[in-house]
Design an enzyme around this catalytic site. Structure first.
Site, PDB file in Angstrom:
ATOM      1  N   SER A 177       9.055   5.555  -3.769  1.00  0.00           N
ATOM      2  CA  SER A 177       8.850   4.545  -2.797  1.00  0.00           C
ATOM      3  C   SER A 177       7.959   4.973  -1.706  1.00  0.00           C
ATOM      4  CB  SER A 177      10.488   4.578  -2.138  1.00  0.00           C
ATOM      5  OG  SER A 177      10.388   3.905  -0.892  1.00  0.00           O
ATOM      6  N   SER A 178       7.322   4.190  -1.353  1.00  0.00           N
ATOM      7  CA  SER A 178       6.305   4.703  -0.228  1.00  0.00           C
ATOM      8  C   SER A 178       7.094   5.355   0.948  1.00  0.00           C
ATOM      9  CB  SER A 178       5.641   3.298   0.329  1.00  0.00           C
ATOM     10  OG  SER A 178       4.858   2.675  -0.783  1.00  0.00           O
ATOM     11  N   GLN A 199       8.326  -9.207   7.705  1.00  0.00           N
ATOM     12  CA  GLN A 199       9.468  -8.816   6.843  1.00  0.00           C
ATOM     13  C   GLN A 199       9.981  -7.469   7.656  1.00  0.00           C
ATOM     14  OE1 GLN A 199       6.914  -8.229   3.083  1.00  0.00           O
ATOM     15  NE2 GLN A 199       8.356  -6.260   3.137  1.00  0.00           N
ATOM     16  N   HIS A 221       2.000   4.624  -5.224  1.00  0.00           N
ATOM     17  CA  HIS A 221       2.647   5.690  -5.796  1.00  0.00           C
ATOM     18  C   HIS A 221       2.729   5.142  -7.618  1.00  0.00           C
ATOM     19  CE1 HIS A 221       6.127   3.263  -5.965  1.00  0.00           C
ATOM     20  NE2 HIS A 221       6.195   3.668  -4.590  1.00  0.00           N
ATOM     21  N   HIS A 271       3.732   1.563  -8.229  1.00  0.00           N
ATOM     22  CA  HIS A 271       2.901   0.527  -8.174  1.00  0.00           C
ATOM     23  C   HIS A 271       1.792   0.542  -9.163  1.00  0.00           C
ATOM     24  CE1 HIS A 271       3.764   1.370  -3.591  1.00  0.00           C
ATOM     25  NE2 HIS A 271       4.141   0.068  -3.665  1.00  0.00           N
ATOM     26  N   GLY A 319       0.833  -1.018   0.020  1.00  0.00           N
ATOM     27  CA  GLY A 319      -0.110  -0.017   0.013  1.00  0.00           C
ATOM     28  C   GLY A 319       0.943   1.158   0.013  1.00  0.00           C
TER      29      GLY A 319
END
Ligand code: AMP
Length: 281
Positions: A185-186, A61, A34, A37, A31
């Protein structure tokens, strides 16, 4: 787009796709979506008649000191973005759906999983491989799309799918970048204004290596030094690793003949960034 939270509702929908002879592509995410994705969803769309995306912030993770709790979770916005990108199902399971009580099987990837990201995040690929295998078991896709942004992860998942005969084709998708070169990147939202201004240096370092390679430099140390020099010019960066590896096995190349992959990780303040760039003759 349907949003589905539990495994049995998902299984019923997938069974109806199967009965209609549809090809199913899967895009797993955590989730905070951006354009990177969304490019995976677009590639999935072009390769299959149905697209399932998942949003699950996978606790296994993250190490205890990492950002699991702080990780952004803008579900309503993500859902709109996925619907707009042509996704058929958003699978948003809770923790107990993915890891039911008594869950006790973990995948320990070897090979390309060793070194680099594992050296800094020893828990990481075990968590990623296990959750992806678990999600493959829930979704049963024909193919799954992963970003080249996380190149080592892409190789680990591809190897796992082959080694365990999971029946899923693993497809890689090129990195989507901001206009100034920073890989989307998130986690980029964690950067302060000043850090965000320094962040494009990471990509500039990779480009410096590619330019040297372009004019005939083949020595890996020289190429890596060019990357490190560029990044060192930004005061808040702390380089964790830079290496040039063979693209399929992730083994370091002392000399880069026809092709290689420059991989790196760095901390910018407290935010960890990774990136890579292909060198190709
Ligand atoms: P994440 O939500 O960060 O776990 O990422 C989900 C998927 O999106 C992974 O396959 C990533 O490699 C991919 N991805 C993340 N950022 C990018 C990007 N900038 N370009 C392409 N793919 C990306």
């Amino acid at each position: 787009m349907r949003t589905i939270q539990n495994g049995s509702a998902l299984a019923a929908e997938i069974a109806s796709y199967r009965a209609a002879g549809e090809k199913i592509a899967f895009v797993p995410t955590m989730g905070a979506l951006h354009d990177g994705h969304l490019s995976l969803v677009a590639l999935a769309r072009s390769r299959a008649s149905r697209v399932v995306a998942s949003i699950f912030v996978n606790p296994s993770q993250f190490a205890p000191h990492e950002d699991f709790d702080a990780y952004p979770r803008p579900l309503a916005r993500d859902s709109e973005l996925l619907a707009g990108a042509g996704c058929d199902i958003l699978f948003a399971p809770d923790r107990a759906t993915v890891y039911p009580p008594g869950f006790g099987t973990w995948i320990e990837p070897q090979g390309a999983a060793l070194g680099f990201e594992s050296a800094i995040r020893p828990h990481f690929f075990r968590g990623v491989a296990t959750v992806v295998a678990r999600l493959f078991g829930l979704v049963h896709p024909d193919l799954a799309v992963f970003g080249e942004k996380d190149y080592q992860q892409l190789l680990v998942i591809r190897r796992m799918a082959r080694d365990l005969d999971l029946g899923v084709e693993v497809v890689g998708c090129p990195i989507v970048r901001e206009a100034d070169g920073l890989a989307m990147s998130s986690r980029n939202i964690y950067l302060s204004g000043d850090e965000r201004r320094q962040a494009p240096r990471l990509h500039a370092g990779l480009v410096a290596a590619r330019e040297l390679f372009g004019v005939g430099e083949r020595n890996s140390d020289v190429l890596k030094n060019a990357v490190a020099r560029e990044i060192a010019a930004a005061p808040s960066f702390e380089l964790q690793y830079v290496e040039i590896v063979e693209v399929d096995r992730f083994t370091p190349l002392p000399e880069v003949d026809d092709r290689g992959l420059v991989i790196l990780a760095a901390k910018l303040g407290s935010t960890r960034l990774i990136d890579n760039l292909k060198l190709e003759r």
